[in-house]
Design an enzyme around this catalytic site. Structure first.
Site, PDB file in Angstrom:
ATOM      1  N   SER A   1      -3.898  -7.994  -9.434  1.00 44.62           N
ATOM      2  CA  SER A   1      -4.328  -8.059  -8.031  1.00 44.62           C
ATOM      3  C   SER A   1      -5.730  -8.662  -7.967  1.00 44.62           C
ATOM      4  CB  SER A   1      -4.333  -6.653  -7.413  1.00 44.62           C
ATOM      5  OG  SER A   1      -4.747  -6.697  -6.054  1.00 44.62           O
TER       6      SER A   1
ATOM      7  N   HIS B   1       0.805  -1.229   0.000  1.00 38.74           N
ATOM      8  CA  HIS B   1       0.000   0.000   0.000  1.00 38.74           C
ATOM      9  C   HIS B   1       0.840   1.283   0.000  1.00 38.74           C
ATOM     10  CE1 HIS B   1      -3.541  -2.394   0.480  1.00 38.74           C
ATOM     11  NE2 HIS B   1      -3.244  -2.789   1.697  1.00 38.74           N
TER      12      HIS B   1
ATOM     13  N   PHE C   1       3.532   1.256 -11.223  1.00 35.58           N
ATOM     14  CA  PHE C   1       3.848   0.684 -12.539  1.00 35.58           C
ATOM     15  C   PHE C   1       2.695   0.740 -13.549  1.00 35.58           C
ATOM     16  CE2 PHE C   1       6.365  -1.481  -9.235  1.00 35.58           C
ATOM     17  CZ  PHE C   1       7.626  -1.010  -9.609  1.00 35.58           C
TER      18      PHE C   1
END
Ligand SMILES: [Zn+2]
Length: 385
Positions: free
Chosen positions: A198, A142, A188
């Site tokens: 994710s 995070h 990125f």
């Protein structure tokens, strides 16, 4: 290749430091570095540290040049000042001194040490000195370049990936933590040499309130950010359906040199922060898939707020990385008696748990829609028909 080189290439490395595992984020803070200590207690019990090609290694602190290749100098200065007790308004603007990201003695040592382990792992993989590296103390997905959030101060994953792409390597990032890996995504999102996947509980119901399926990256990075949100309540079947439909085909098409995986255990149904219903069955199966589709693998721990369950799942993950089966050293010796931390919870693996009825239907429908969206909008960008 000589025999010696072959042995070196086959090496599975576990990064661990008992002094870092002792560091406490403060009473009441859900992030417990002691999870890694419990895992270290389980590994020998299940005969998971007996192989010749395994190495347990102490992390050394992250070097400045690696840190500053991703993080802003000003933020790191604020972080160091904060730890010395010099509080400023800038500190709060950088996300420090909040309930989630408190400032406490040992914060810098922990952040630099835990991140150093992930970075060292990346170097060993890039240099051919290891095949798989697991750092259970790392995994701070995070943190941003200039701020802390969500229990994360130094983004060890972004730091490691920055170094790998600097060396011209293609990196696949696979994040199975219950929370969306926003810090790595942001780092990125505009690149096409980092495929950032994710799978997580939907941002409709959990921090960081983002990571929706429509976010597929920016500019030339379009198609290289892949989000697989799931409805709260989703179980092993729903999770594995979504993961298996999307991740292996994308990895096969992208052909990474190295996979970086964040294997947070907070998808578990007994986790205190997440709202998914995974058991060890879906978790282990997913980790084994990641191992199978990855040429080289850098793994970091990440979330997991049920301390014993996290230790048990990471123990299974280490077994998967090393391609060995846990075998209980005490089985048959002590009857039904439980030893060590397992006394709290039973055994390493869970019984199956399947959600049913209306909730299951809604979870599956949501997952099918997510999969269909990605097949329609992302697969074609990778030449997958
Ligand atoms: Zn998490």
């Amino acid at each position: 290749m000589s025999d010696a080189q072959e042995n070196l290439t086959a090496r599975n490395v576990l990064v661990y430091s008992s002094s870092l595992a002792d560091i406490d984020f403060g009473p009441g803070h859900p992030f417990k570095p002691a999870r890694a200590r419990q895992m270290m207690e389980l590994l020998p019990r299940y005969s998971l540290l007996d192989e010749k090609n395994q190495l347990v290694m102490e992390p050394s602190p992250l070097p400045d040049e690696a840190l500053f290749a991703f993080h802003e100098k000003k933020y790191i200065e604020i972080l160091k000042h904060a730890e010395r007790g010099e509080f400023t308004m800038e500190m709060l603007e950088a996300g420090l001194g909040t309930e989630d990201c408190p400032v406490f003695p040992g914060l810098w040592e922990y952040s630099a040490g835990a991140s150093g382990g992930t970075y060292q792992g990346a170097l060993m993989l890039a240099d051919g000195a290891a095949r798989a590296v697991f750092n259970p103390l790392g995994g701070f997905h995070h943190a941003g370049a200039g701020h802390a959030e969500g229990f994360c101060y130094i983004n060890d994953l972004a730091v490691a990936i920055t170094e790998l792409v600097r060396r011209g390597l293609r990196v696949a990032y696979i994040d199975i933590d219950v929370h969306f890996g926003n810090g790595v995504r942001d780092a990125f999102a505009a690149r096409d040499d980092v495929l950032c996947i994710s799978i997580h509980e939907s941002g409709m119901t959990i921090y960081p309130w983002a990571g929706f399926v429509e976010d597929i990256g920016e500019g030339k990075g379009e198609g290289y950010t892949v989000n697989i949100p799931l409805l709260q309540g989703s179980d092993d079947e729903v999770f594995c359906h979504a993961f298996d439909s999307i991740v292996p085909p994308l990895i096969e098409a992208f052909r990474p040199d190295i996979t970086v995986a964040l294997i947070g255990a907070d998808t578990h149904r007994e986790d205190f922060l997440g709202h998914l219903n995974l058991t060890s069955i879906g978790y282990e199966r997913t980790v084994r898939t990641i191992v199978r589709i990855s040429p080289k693998l850098l793994v970091a721990g990440g979330g997991g707020y049920n301390v014993f369950k996290t230790a048990a799942l990471w123990t299974l993950a280490w077994a998967a990385l090393c391609d060995i089966e846990p075998s209980d050293a005490y089985a048959g010796l002590i009857g039904g008696m439980m030893y060590g931390p397992e006394a709290q919870s039973g055994s390493l693996r869970d019984d199956p748990y399947v959600v049913s009825g209306n909730l299951k239907d809604r979870c599956f429908e949501f997952a099918r829609d997510t999969v269909a969206y990605l097949k329609r909008n992302v697969f074609p960008l990778h030449g997958i028909g």
